[in-house]
Design an enzyme around this catalytic site. Sequence first.
Site, short mmCIF file in Angstrom:
data_model
loop_
_atom_site.label_atom_id
_atom_site.label_comp_id
_atom_site.label_asym_id
_atom_site.label_seq_id
_atom_site.Cartn_x
_atom_site.Cartn_y
_atom_site.Cartn_z
N GLN A 86 -7.37 -12.49 15.41
CA GLN A 86 -6.06 -11.93 15.11
C GLN A 86 -4.95 -12.76 15.74
OE1 GLN A 86 -5.79 -7.79 16.04
NE2 GLN A 86 -3.58 -7.69 15.78
N CYS A 92 -5.10 -5.58 13.03
CA CYS A 92 -6.51 -5.55 13.45
C CYS A 92 -7.36 -4.74 12.48
CB CYS A 92 -6.63 -4.97 14.86
SG CYS A 92 -6.05 -3.26 15.02
N GLU A 162 -11.17 -24.47 10.57
CA GLU A 162 -11.60 -23.60 9.46
C GLU A 162 -10.43 -22.70 9.05
OE1 GLU A 162 -15.67 -21.35 8.70
OE2 GLU A 162 -14.45 -20.34 10.22
N HIS A 250 -7.16 0.51 18.54
CA HIS A 250 -7.48 -0.83 18.04
C HIS A 250 -8.79 -0.78 17.25
CE1 HIS A 250 -7.47 -5.18 17.99
NE2 HIS A 250 -8.62 -5.25 18.62
N ASN A 274 -14.27 -7.42 18.63
CA ASN A 274 -12.82 -7.27 18.72
C ASN A 274 -12.17 -8.36 17.85
OD1 ASN A 274 -10.12 -7.20 19.39
ND2 ASN A 274 -10.45 -7.12 21.60
N TRP A 276 -9.43 -9.63 17.89
CA TRP A 276 -8.61 -10.58 18.64
C TRP A 276 -9.36 -11.88 18.93
CZ3 TRP A 276 -6.13 -7.01 22.96
CH2 TRP A 276 -5.19 -6.17 22.36
N ASP A 639 17.74 30.80 -3.76
CA ASP A 639 18.08 29.91 -2.64
C ASP A 639 17.30 30.40 -1.42
OD1 ASP A 639 19.21 28.18 -0.84
OD2 ASP A 639 21.13 29.23 -0.72
#
Length: 722
Positions: A86, A92, A162, A250, A274, A276, A639
């Site tokens: 990330q 994530c 990559e 996360h 994860n 990240w 109303d």
Amino acid sequence: MANSKFQLGSFENPVKFKDQDYSSLKDASMKSGCLFCDPTFPAEQKSIGMPEDPKPENAVAWLRPKEICNNAVFVEDTIGTTDICQGQLGNCWLLAALSCLTMHPQLFVKVVPSEQSLTEAYAGIFHFRFWQYGEWVEVVVDDRLPVRSGRLLFSYSRSKNEFWSALVEKAYAKLMGFYSSLKGGNISEGMEDFTGGIASSKPVSAFKPPVLWRQLTAALSRGTLLSCFIQAKTWRDIGMVTPEGLVKGHAYAITDTDQVQKDSVEVLLVKLRNPWGFVEYKGPWSDKSEDWDKVDKAEIKRLELKKQEDGEFWIAVEAFSSLFNVVELCSVNPDSLDDNSSDNSSSWSLSTYAGSWVPGCSAGGSRKHRRSFWTNPQYQLSLTAADVEGDAAAANDADDAAAGASDDNDDNDEEEENADGAPLSPAAEKQKEKSQKCTVLIELLQKDRRRKGTVTFICIAYHIYKFQNRVGCLNETFFTSRKPVSRSGKYEAVRGVYKRLNLEPGNYVLVPSTYKPNVPGDFFLRIYAKTGNTLEHEEFTCSTDFLRVVMSNPPLPEDQMRVNNWFDKEDVSDDRLDAAAFMGLVNSVLEKDYHLPLETCRQLVLGEETGGRARLDRTQALKLVTSLRNLQSTFFHHDEDSSGTMSPFELTAALKESGLKCESEVVKVLWERFGSGKLHLPFHGFVSCVTRLRGLSELFESATPELKQHGINTWLLRLLAL
């Protein structure tokens, strides 16, 4: 031409996003010798969807992979979970789903076609496919990526050369409108858009650790995509790292399960990642834990344990159960979502529908809004062939009752009932448990809530009612006198709500709704039922023929006196009132907050037969005063929140009480004409609506047969637009 035999929107013949055809665009680039530049998603700040950083050192450049890295490749060796890290974007949820996808090659190639390369037949153009509300969509992008200080700004691979994951992210951002549209979301969104499958979630606390481990293992073996997260109690907790090294709010991908022996004790493990690409779990059985010292080296090699900060780690299922809150699953096969099913050979029929909630027409809100709930879209389910014993479905029914008894925002008393609305007796309930039931999977997705740079999910849910005989749309009385037999759960501001149901054979109506009325939105509904059921999926337009009823309330004596006194006080020579004088008369009769402006009074005067003088005599003035007093009472009655204004649904009911009953489309045009597109109509707007409708209906009655041949609703729609 080869795709002509496949339905548009199928995987074999996807919809071309922005009408861009990959093959023809690539051929044109190859022939011209110029690398493709996408005009529909330009390499500019506006495609990111966030303000530009004014600091020169933070400037964003758009570079092609070969300009970032000399040995750039689309894929380095093989696809793997560590290919995705990330960047500086809170997506994530999307990257965790993409990590899960890499474990299923047959699903991965659906999203990422395998023939693409940064070397062979390279033209700077790539294409990817995503599922969108019942259709596969092909998205074309160029390979210019946002870079800051020589590094990719958003998704990147641990292999620095990559680029496939960064290009997938760019294509998905284009589909949603901007990169910023990807901020925040549930993992289920990404998993469904990558597979076309159905996603569901399970609370971790509902299972004992060994049972949870077995369910995760079985789900992975069936090809189900799995992910998990720790719920953040407040927005301040999102992104907070716990002492164990886990991130709250996360998304983590669940990539594997396994077991090892430690001191002759069997340990059940779950492998997570994860997105990240760093920040890993620090507890027992983490990468550098001493627990691994007591495990056979052959086992460690088999598990491919890597003691490096790559975001991937093992965790014991007991720790997983105590630290994580929710597991999300997604499978293209409905049977794979059934933990109790050992037979995956059964087939399903699928019915889909794309619909809308239109303010003042079909956005009736929750059951709390009793007068408008019935105007929501209605769909019929006819279930005829049972596929499960009542006893086998009892657990699901119990779960439904437990989940629904306390978590619905609009009512807390939704007991299961029979078709007549009466609660089931204990004897009937016992008999019901022995009955045969039909399995149905229903998912309601709200559409296109990310495509304007922000996420604007509205609170949605669906309710299911049983009925015996039905002709057309079920009305307000039906829904106010009965409770639903099932529902999706509480209203949630998420893209989709899903539930697996076990219903008795019979006829049902499904009502998708938003929590608040008059909230516009589009939705996609899909319903799976076991093959053998006659699943009828039909929308009923909830409208009626126009009906005008002559109001014959006699004038009140005090109104007669006020009219005569006003005429005498004005001392007009011809004993007639113009619009300004009539306004004074009317506003002396009506309550202060409901006074009429001069323009409305002119409309009322011109609607009377005045011989071209636009002035009212005493009889005409008294008739209008009486009518306005009646309309004021009607306005008071409808109303409901005493706001001094009306909502579109309050207007529909008030018009009906005033003797004017018309199709929802007519009411919608009326609202646009007299409500100025707002959601609050004042009293004078209501008076104008009634006056206009009555005048047009009288005109229709005197029209020629040729003009009347299409009916009064067509007549009204045409003339109201003038």
